[in-house]
Write a protein that holds these residues in place. Structure first.
Motif, PDB file in Angstrom:
ATOM      1  N   ARG A 268     -30.293 -31.143  24.227  1.00 20.64           N
ATOM      2  CA  ARG A 268     -31.660 -31.547  24.606  1.00 20.64           C
ATOM      3  C   ARG A 268     -32.489 -31.800  23.359  1.00 20.64           C
ATOM      4  O   ARG A 268     -32.329 -31.122  22.345  1.00 20.64           O
ATOM      5  CB  ARG A 268     -32.368 -30.431  25.369  1.00 20.64           C
ATOM      6  CG  ARG A 268     -31.696 -30.104  26.638  1.00 20.64           C
ATOM      7  CD  ARG A 268     -32.632 -30.326  27.811  1.00 20.64           C
ATOM      8  NE  ARG A 268     -31.853 -30.116  29.008  1.00 20.64           N
ATOM      9  CZ  ARG A 268     -31.742 -30.980  29.990  1.00 20.64           C
ATOM     10  NH1 ARG A 268     -32.394 -32.112  29.942  1.00 20.64           N
ATOM     11  NH2 ARG A 268     -30.994 -30.723  31.029  1.00 20.64           N
ATOM     12  N   LEU A 269     -33.411 -32.728  23.478  1.00 23.99           N
ATOM     13  CA  LEU A 269     -34.391 -32.964  22.429  1.00 23.99           C
ATOM     14  C   LEU A 269     -35.280 -31.724  22.348  1.00 23.99           C
ATOM     15  O   LEU A 269     -35.854 -31.313  23.356  1.00 23.99           O
ATOM     16  CB  LEU A 269     -35.217 -34.193  22.809  1.00 23.99           C
ATOM     17  CG  LEU A 269     -36.447 -34.492  21.970  1.00 23.99           C
ATOM     18  CD1 LEU A 269     -36.045 -34.855  20.549  1.00 23.99           C
ATOM     19  CD2 LEU A 269     -37.250 -35.627  22.578  1.00 23.99           C
ATOM     20  N   GLY A 270     -35.368 -31.110  21.156  1.00 22.39           N
ATOM     21  CA  GLY A 270     -36.194 -29.905  21.005  1.00 22.39           C
ATOM     22  C   GLY A 270     -37.671 -30.259  21.057  1.00 22.39           C
ATOM     23  O   GLY A 270     -38.126 -31.124  20.326  1.00 22.39           O
ATOM     24  N   LEU A 271     -38.389 -29.600  21.958  1.00 24.47           N
ATOM     25  CA  LEU A 271     -39.837 -29.826  22.093  1.00 24.47           C
ATOM     26  C   LEU A 271     -40.493 -28.463  22.184  1.00 24.47           C
ATOM     27  O   LEU A 271     -40.331 -27.773  23.184  1.00 24.47           O
ATOM     28  CB  LEU A 271     -40.144 -30.577  23.398  1.00 24.47           C
ATOM     29  CG  LEU A 271     -39.682 -32.021  23.554  1.00 24.47           C
ATOM     30  CD1 LEU A 271     -39.891 -32.481  24.976  1.00 24.47           C
ATOM     31  CD2 LEU A 271     -40.450 -32.899  22.596  1.00 24.47           C
ATOM     32  N   ASP A 272     -41.212 -28.050  21.138  1.00 27.51           N
ATOM     33  CA  ASP A 272     -41.832 -26.728  21.240  1.00 27.51           C
ATOM     34  C   ASP A 272     -43.100 -26.821  22.084  1.00 27.51           C
ATOM     35  O   ASP A 272     -43.564 -27.921  22.401  1.00 27.51           O
ATOM     36  CB  ASP A 272     -42.059 -26.124  19.855  1.00 27.51           C
ATOM     37  CG  ASP A 272     -42.981 -26.954  18.998  1.00 27.51           C
ATOM     38  OD1 ASP A 272     -43.619 -27.870  19.537  1.00 27.51           O
ATOM     39  OD2 ASP A 272     -43.064 -26.695  17.787  1.00 27.51           O
ATOM     40  N   PRO A 273     -43.662 -25.658  22.494  1.00 25.66           N
ATOM     41  CA  PRO A 273     -44.789 -25.701  23.432  1.00 25.66           C
ATOM     42  C   PRO A 273     -45.984 -26.505  22.892  1.00 25.66           C
ATOM     43  O   PRO A 273     -46.636 -27.222  23.650  1.00 25.66           O
ATOM     44  CB  PRO A 273     -45.158 -24.230  23.620  1.00 25.66           C
ATOM     45  CG  PRO A 273     -43.897 -23.481  23.314  1.00 25.66           C
ATOM     46  CD  PRO A 273     -43.193 -24.284  22.262  1.00 25.66           C
ATOM     47  N   ALA A 274     -46.244 -26.419  21.565  1.00 24.90           N
ATOM     48  CA  ALA A 274     -47.401 -27.141  21.024  1.00 24.90           C
ATOM     49  C   ALA A 274     -47.189 -28.648  21.161  1.00 24.90           C
ATOM     50  O   ALA A 274     -48.108 -29.394  21.507  1.00 24.90           O
ATOM     51  CB  ALA A 274     -47.607 -26.773  19.562  1.00 24.90           C
ATOM     52  N   THR A 275     -45.965 -29.091  20.924  1.00 19.04           N
ATOM     53  CA  THR A 275     -45.656 -30.513  21.054  1.00 19.04           C
ATOM     54  C   THR A 275     -45.836 -30.963  22.495  1.00 19.04           C
ATOM     55  O   THR A 275     -46.475 -31.960  22.796  1.00 19.04           O
ATOM     56  CB  THR A 275     -44.201 -30.766  20.615  1.00 19.04           C
ATOM     57  OG1 THR A 275     -44.073 -30.362  19.263  1.00 19.04           O
ATOM     58  CG2 THR A 275     -43.821 -32.223  20.757  1.00 19.04           C
ATOM     59  N   ARG A 276     -45.284 -30.179  23.393  1.00 18.81           N
ATOM     60  CA  ARG A 276     -45.369 -30.516  24.813  1.00 18.81           C
ATOM     61  C   ARG A 276     -46.831 -30.613  25.247  1.00 18.81           C
ATOM     62  O   ARG A 276     -47.221 -31.550  25.937  1.00 18.81           O
ATOM     63  CB  ARG A 276     -44.636 -29.451  25.621  1.00 18.81           C
ATOM     64  CG  ARG A 276     -44.044 -29.933  26.900  1.00 18.81           C
ATOM     65  CD  ARG A 276     -43.257 -28.816  27.537  1.00 18.81           C
ATOM     66  NE  ARG A 276     -41.858 -28.828  27.161  1.00 18.81           N
ATOM     67  CZ  ARG A 276     -40.952 -29.645  27.680  1.00 18.81           C
ATOM     68  NH1 ARG A 276     -41.293 -30.526  28.578  1.00 18.81           N
ATOM     69  NH2 ARG A 276     -39.702 -29.587  27.299  1.00 18.81           N
ATOM     70  N   ALA A 277     -47.629 -29.636  24.786  1.00 16.48           N
ATOM     71  CA  ALA A 277     -49.031 -29.633  25.203  1.00 16.48           C
ATOM     72  C   ALA A 277     -49.740 -30.876  24.678  1.00 16.48           C
ATOM     73  O   ALA A 277     -50.573 -31.459  25.373  1.00 16.48           O
ATOM     74  CB  ALA A 277     -49.727 -28.378  24.694  1.00 16.48           C
ATOM     75  N   SER A 278     -49.405 -31.307  23.461  1.00 19.60           N
ATOM     76  CA  SER A 278     -50.151 -32.423  22.880  1.00 19.60           C
ATOM     77  C   SER A 278     -49.731 -33.757  23.495  1.00 19.60           C
ATOM     78  O   SER A 278     -50.447 -34.729  23.375  1.00 19.60           O
ATOM     79  CB  SER A 278     -49.990 -32.445  21.365  1.00 19.60           C
ATOM     80  OG  SER A 278     -48.881 -33.218  20.993  1.00 19.60           O
ATOM     81  N   LEU A 279     -48.579 -33.807  24.169  1.00 18.93           N
ATOM     82  CA  LEU A 279     -48.094 -35.105  24.644  1.00 18.93           C
ATOM     83  C   LEU A 279     -48.416 -35.396  26.111  1.00 18.93           C
ATOM     84  O   LEU A 279     -48.267 -36.524  26.566  1.00 18.93           O
ATOM     85  CB  LEU A 279     -46.591 -35.229  24.409  1.00 18.93           C
ATOM     86  CG  LEU A 279     -46.208 -35.275  22.928  1.00 18.93           C
ATOM     87  CD1 LEU A 279     -44.705 -35.408  22.764  1.00 18.93           C
ATOM     88  CD2 LEU A 279     -46.915 -36.415  22.226  1.00 18.93           C
TER      89      LEU A 279
END
Ligand code: ADP
Length: 903
Positions: A268-279
């Motif tokens: 899976r493409l790694g997406l940390d919570p901060a990244t997810r929240a910003s997108l």
């Protein structure tokens, strides 16, 4: 009350819905909590130890709506039903309360009813278990097993995670409705989803055996390779589901392990919570779905299709073969528009087979769920015939479509059978009767004839009685307690009583009710016929349900329909000619041509807003290996964050296998995506904005690598200018030389542009801005170069800051700039540019690393403090870490603290 106490003791932390006739009643503290949460009146009923018992109730027919509200407020509800039919009092009929039992525990993660579920989103119950610590490369880490079930569709998956970071990413991807986790395991933003405290997880061997059992296998190995912690979490989630359905397991797919990821989830493409929240992938920051990426790309027409698309967007993958297979599926349809349109037509209104099946499998299915299977299978056959058009053969279809095509007509026999069996107009509830079509079951038809015949007999009898007793308004009515009675107006009561064959049963102010032996006999016969009809109908229904559950292909058909829906949705986007198929590769390529931000573009061009000024300006983005790092300067409001986000979203869409809003794109697979765009204050958790920013920056520096993409906005903004500049500079150098990732680094520190001379992969870009008649005009265009100025004062004017303040700021700026120009040559900091690039794989031409005397002194002090013979193994390990950290600190120009503070 004794019965209530016994049932309540089984689920003390759930509200007990206690069935009393047409109501579910709640007592004691349950009643107080529910009355407050539902805003219904709290009364009292009877006494317990001399005190009145608090009570409230909800009508059974409206219970779903109340349940939904309670679940949303975080309650769990145990539903206790009467398990024997209501008794008519009479001789020989036992007295005392009806028997009751808990038939279901309703919790946020175990829902099956459409009224309680969001159609386009999965509803997941997640269990976590801590595994035995393993020796990692640098530390002892306890892996975390995760297992999740969607009770509504039967999905059952597991994964083994390396630690808390990977757990945070998984939680973001799955967005579970309820989480069962060991006490003390931190759940971050998902703390409010924590379920009831958990019984200690079973030993691994026992977990493996018990997990395999319901699937008819001797060992879990039959389903793949599972780690101990996955098996433990798997059993926890399975037991909880079974418990919630009163011991009965819904139909579940076999557990499927998603593997074992070191940093995040494997594949899976790694997406940390901060990244997810910003997108804002599935929801925007305000929690709505309207301005999310999902809303922009979805042209799905079914709920299962939306669920599949949502899960693709939430969890992009890194397997090139799988991504290309998805692209092939929709590209094929995009090239065959008539076929795509017909497919959309066939799917539109196709019911949710998976969820209907879920309800049927836990015995909560209603006639309309079987109807959903019938209509879903019909849609599947229609879709199959669309794919079978003369121009296609299985060999010419791309692999995902041909795989889907093969399943689509696998259950034709079941469809035919349901078609014959079910009435055209299905009742909402089986108990309402009439679910099974006439002519399907001879015995049912016979019972119905008998029942309906008795009704005719009643009608005839009514006429006969009216004549016999000389009361024209005489009616034969059915009464809940009395059964069939003759009802006449009070005025005719005396006349009725003159006939010896009638018995007065009840008198009211306006009417009198009588019975006769004949009527009592008929009542019994009609009651029996109706009961036999209902029983027969239930039997026929149950056998149809069993047939449906025994049909092994239904889950695959449901999945095939969802896939076709996603494929036609993508083809619809591609058909606009404005969304392209990106070329993915297994290298570090990155080049987007005329890319757009789908959400900002949609907002700009909304009907009513579309105009020449509101056109979205596409931008190219080239992060090819020799210019992998873009330094982006430019004023606020010029479009920097939009550009950063659209680049990150391009990676999400590309690796989800979806079309991109661009003219063309080449993307080398990204392993981890970091997006730090927009202020993310975390004041609620007591951290300053700057602290949050540094924590997020640390995460990037620790985890990003040559295959990652980093888009960051304004690193170092939350502190003093010099501090911020120093940090931004050091981070930029590290991303360039150590992490070597593809990067867009947006900043207000224009001075950083000078680094392009020493960092070969850095290319400075800026947002083009025009000044026109004293006004600033943003062109939203990314061009080569560095911003000359910040235009902050202009933006302040645009924002409506009072004119005197703006003018004063303008004058101050001019004088500050003059002073600064006089003090050039620039900041002493820059004199050393390029002399101290930190990090692991720093480029040889820029790396210089020497110890200065104070560092050697610090190391000596630390060494002197070590008494090898006095140390426990643990202390020895700690000492090693301490020495290593001094060494690391001495090589990191970004660390401002002195070595002394380490002791
Ligand atoms: P910054 O991050 O530089 O402050 P934003 O990215 O927030 O700027 O953009 C500000 C506004 O400008 C957006 O809300 C949008 O309306 C508009 N905008 C941004 N990029 C574009 C573009 N490429 N084309 C048209 N309008 C844009």
């Amino acid at each position: 009350m004794a019965q209530w106490f016994a049932l309540k003791a089984r689920h003390p932390d759930a509200l007990l819905f206690f069935r009393m006739g047409d109501f579910y009643e709640l007592f004691f503290a349950d009643a107080e909590a529910a009355a407050a949460a539902l805003d219904i009146s709290l009364t009292a009923r009877g006494r317990h130890r001399g005190e009145p018992i608090a009570m409230c109730g909800v009508p059974v027919h409206a219970a779903q709506a109340y349940l939904a509200r309670l679940i949303r407020r975080g309650f769990r509800v145990a539903v206790a039903e009467q398990t024997e039919p209501a008794r008519k009092p009479g001789p020989g009929v036992p007295k005392g309360p009806l028997s009751r039992d808990i038939v279901r525990l309703v919790t946020a993660g175990t829902l099956t009813e459409d009224e309680l579920l969001e159609p386009g989103r999965p509803s997941l119950l997640l269990a976590l278990a801590e595994g035995p610590a393993r020796r990692g490369a640098t530390r002892f880490a306890a892996p975390i097993g995760a297992a999740w079930i969607d009770v509504s569709t039967g999905l059952f998956e597991t994964v083994s995670l390396a630690g808390p970071g990977a757990l945070a990413e998984l939680l973001g991807r799955l967005d579970p409705a309820e989480i069962l986790s060991p006490e003390g395991m931190a759940l971050g933003d998902f703390e409010s989803r924590r379920g009831p405290s958990q019984i200690p997880p079973p030993a691994p061997a026992a977990a493996r055996a018990r997990l395999a059992e319901p699937f008819g296998a001797a060992s879990l190995d039959a389903f793949g390779t599972f780690s101990d912690e996955e098996a433990m979490a798997g059993l926890v989630v399975l037991d909880y589901v079974r418990d919630s359905q009163a011991g009965q397991l819904p139909r579940l797919s076999r557990p499927s392990s998603q593997g074992n990821g070191e940093a995040g989830e494997a594949g899976r493409l790694g997406l940390d919570p901060a990244t997810r929240a910003s997108l804002e992938l599935l929801r925007s920051r305000d929690g709505s779905t309207e301005h999310s990426l999902f809303a922009c790309v979805s042209h799905t027409v079914t709920a299962p299709g939306s669920r599949m698309l949502a899960s693709w967007i939430a969890g992009p993958i890194t397997d090139l073969g799988r991504i290309v297979a998805r692209q092939d599926a929709w590209s094929f349809l995009a090239g065959e528009q008539p076929c795509s349109a017909l497919l959309r037509l066939a799917l539109r209104g196709a019911p949710d087979i998976a969820r209907a099946l879920g309800r049927l499998s836990v015995g909560r299915g209603q006639p309309r769920d079987l109807g959903a299977l019938r209509d879903g299978l019909f849609a599947a056959r229609e879709a199959a015939s669309v794919l079978d058009q003369p121009v296609h053969s299985l060999a010419t279809l791309p692999v995902l479509l041909s795989r889907a095509r093969i399943c689509l007509d696998a259950a034709q026999a079941l469809e035919q059978r349901l078609d014959q069996a079910l009435a055209a107009d299905l009742p909402a509830r089986l108990d309402d009767g009439g679910a099974i079509a006439a002519g399907f079951d001879g015995e049912l038809d016979a019972e119905r004839a008998l029942r309906d015949d008795s009704r005719r007999v009643i009608a005839a009898l009514q006429m006969q009685y009216a004549q016999r007793f000389g009361v024209a308004s005489l009616k034969i009515r059915h009464h809940a307690q009395l059964g069939y009675v003759i009802e006449v107006p009070v005025s005719a009561a005396a006349q009725m009583k003159t006939h010896g064959s009638v018995v007065l049963r009840q008198g009211t102010a306006s009417s009198a009710r009588f019975s006769t032996d004949e009527l009592a006999d008929l009542d019994r016969r009609i009651g029996e016929a109706a009961e036999r009809t209902a029983r027969r109908e239930r039997l026929v229904f149950a056998s149809l349900v069993a047939e449906a559950l025994a049909q092994p292909d239904l889950p695959a058909i449901a999945e095939a329909l969802a896939l076709l829906d996603v494929a036609q949705s993508c083809a619809t986007l591609a058909a606009t000619g404005r969304w392209c198929r990106p070329t993915l590769s297994d290298d570090a390529a990155f080049c987007l041509t005329a890319a757009r931000h789908p959400v900002v573009e949609a907002a700009l061009t909304r009907p009513g807003r579309a105009s020449a000024e509101n056109r979205f300006t596409p931008n190219a983005c080239d992060l090819s290996p020799d210019r992998r790092m873009m330094l982006l300067t430019g004023p606020n409001m010029a479009g920097k964050s939009t550009f950063l986000r659209q680049t990150a979203l391009a990676v999400i869409l590309a690796q989800a296998g979806l079309p991109l809003p661009a003219d063309a794109a080449r993307i080398g697979l990204v392993d981890r995506l970091f997006s730090r765009v927009g202020a993310s204050d975390d004041l609620a958790r007591g951290r300053s904005t700057f602290m949050v920013e540094m924590i997020e920056t640390a995460a990037i520096l620790n985890l990003a690598g040559p295959r990652s993409l980093v888009v960051v906005d304004e690193i170092g903004r939350g502190t003093s200018t010099l501090d911020g500049l120093a940090i931004a500079w050091a981070v930029l150098e590290s991303l360039h030389g150590a992490q070597r990732c593809r990067t867009i680094f947006a900043t207000h520190f224009h001075e950083l542009g000078e680094l392009a001379e020493t960092l070969p992969g850095l290319s400075p870009h800026t947002m083009s801005v025009r000044e026109w008649k004293g006004q600033v005009v943003f062109r939203h265009e990314v061009v080569k170069g560095v911003a000359g100025r910040s235009w902050g004062v202009h933006v302040a004017r645009l924002a409506g800051v009072p004119e005197p303040v703006v003018r004063r700021a303008g004058r101050l700026l001019a004088s500050l700039e003059k002073t600064r120009a006089a003090s050039k040559p620039p900041l002493p900091l820059f004199a050393a540019a390029g002399s101290a690039v930190p990090g692991r794989d720093a480029e040889p031409d820029t790396e210089t690393s020497t110890f200065d005397p104070s560092e050697i002194a610090a190391l000596r002090i630390a060494m002197d403090a070590i008494e090898p013979d006095q140390l426990t193994p643990r202390e020895a390990l700690d000492a090693l870490y301490r020495l290593k950290s001094i060494f690391a600190a001495s090589h990191d120009v970004a660390v401002a603290s002195s070595v002394d503070t380490l002791f």
